[in-house]
Design an enzyme around this catalytic site. Structure first.
Site, mmCIF file in Angstrom:
data_model
loop_
_atom_site.group_PDB
_atom_site.id
_atom_site.type_symbol
_atom_site.label_atom_id
_atom_site.label_comp_id
_atom_site.label_asym_id
_atom_site.label_seq_id
_atom_site.Cartn_x
_atom_site.Cartn_y
_atom_site.Cartn_z
ATOM 1 N N ARG A 63 -12.970 2.716 5.183
ATOM 2 C CA ARG A 63 -12.323 1.590 5.851
ATOM 3 C C ARG A 63 -11.551 2.075 7.074
ATOM 4 N NH1 ARG A 63 -8.925 -2.085 1.937
ATOM 5 N NH2 ARG A 63 -8.970 -3.441 3.781
ATOM 6 N N CYS A 119 -1.534 -0.256 5.325
ATOM 7 C CA CYS A 119 -2.803 -0.328 4.584
ATOM 8 C C CYS A 119 -3.517 -1.589 5.044
ATOM 9 C CB CYS A 119 -2.552 -0.312 3.077
ATOM 10 S SG CYS A 119 -1.452 -1.637 2.507
#
Length: 286
Positions: free
Chosen positions: A178, A236
């Site tokens: 990611r 995040c």
């Protein structure tokens, strides 16, 4: 308890009745809350706290899990029997069954709002079960309301979208694929904030699910440039799991800020830059 932000199951077992225990079991991705798991078995005396309603505001322009309104968080903690704040109060122990991610979020929020005596149960619910310690089932009776007085900004620091890139070391806590922009299963844009380095939360833990010792964590974060003289912040996808890196850094003796909006807020402004390391370009969007 020691000064560490972590506590062992044996320590907690010997302190039941003298600490407030919060069960914050949770699963990311829209599944059922952890209330069913809590009713099926929990640490004796623990109170269940739902992440989506107590530890986050509804999703929106500030991201998928914005910080909760101070009054909402304060009320939820009082309902769970938490007392204290800047002036003290009973110690709080938080646990989950999600490798400490939800527990770290609750730990961070309590610390951020002024409670100075909060620990995360190292190893979580699985460690409690593995130790053969007592388990309580069912819905507990009413608990005396706590007297938690939240103080905004009294504890852990935060950074905003406007100043996050000015931090000395900006850490992206998501999985490597990611971060690199190779895949994005949740948010509409892949990639990372330019200048960020990647320390996935899984690296904070040993293979059996416990946090690594402080010396190992210091070495891990030194690999990406964290020193005693650098400013550090973590983000995040939505601001929840980044607290895991903040907690790991706290174990290592480093105070790090949290970017609460994280990637899901960053990409709401199409003028903000997006970096990828796989040759794939990110496209900003809502």
């Amino acid at each position: 308890m020691s000064a560490s932000p972590l506590v062992t199951v044996d320590e907690v077992a010997g302190l039941l009745g003298d600490v407030t225990v919060l069960d914050v079991r949770y699963r990311m991705g829209g599944g059922p809350s952890g209330r069913g798991a809590y009713d099926g078995g929990h640490v004796p005396g623990a109170r269940y706290v739902d992440l989506d309603t107590a530890l986050a505001a509804p999703p929106g322009a500030r991201g998928r899990h914005p910080l909760p309104d101070v009054a909402v968080f304060e009320a939820a903690m009082c309902e769970a029997g938490v007392s204290g704040g800047v002036g003290g109060g009973l110690p709080v122990v938080v646990y989950d069954d999600w490798s400490g991610h939800a527990a770290a979020r609750c730990w961070w929020l309590l610390r951020h709002h002024g409670h100075r005596d909060v620990r995360v149960l190292d190893g979580g619910w699985s460690a409690w079960l593995a130790a053969g310690l007592p388990v309580e089932t069912g819905c507990p009776g009413p608990v005396a309301p706590g007297r938690f007085a939240a103080t905004t900004g009294a504890g852990m620091p935060v950074v905003s979208a406007e100043d996050v890139q000015q931090v000395g070391v900006l850490i992206d806590a998501r999985a490597p694929e990611r971060y690199r922009g190779e895949t994005e299963p949740i948010d509409p844009v892949a990639g990372h904030i330019p200048g960020a380095v990647n320390v996935p939360t899984a690296r904070n833990l040993t293979p059996d699910g416990f946090f690594r010792p402080a010396t190992e964590l210091r070495e891990l974060y030194a690999e990406v440039g964290v020193t005693d003289d650098t400013t550090v912040a973590a983000y995040c996808g939505s601001g929840v799991t980044a607290a895991h890196d903040v907690l790991a850094l706290e174990v290592a003796g480093v105070t790090a800020a949290l970017y609460p909006g994280s990637w899901s807020e960053w990409i709401t402004d199409p003028t903000r830059p997006v970096a990828v390391t796989s040759g794939r370009r990110g496209t900003a969007g809502p």
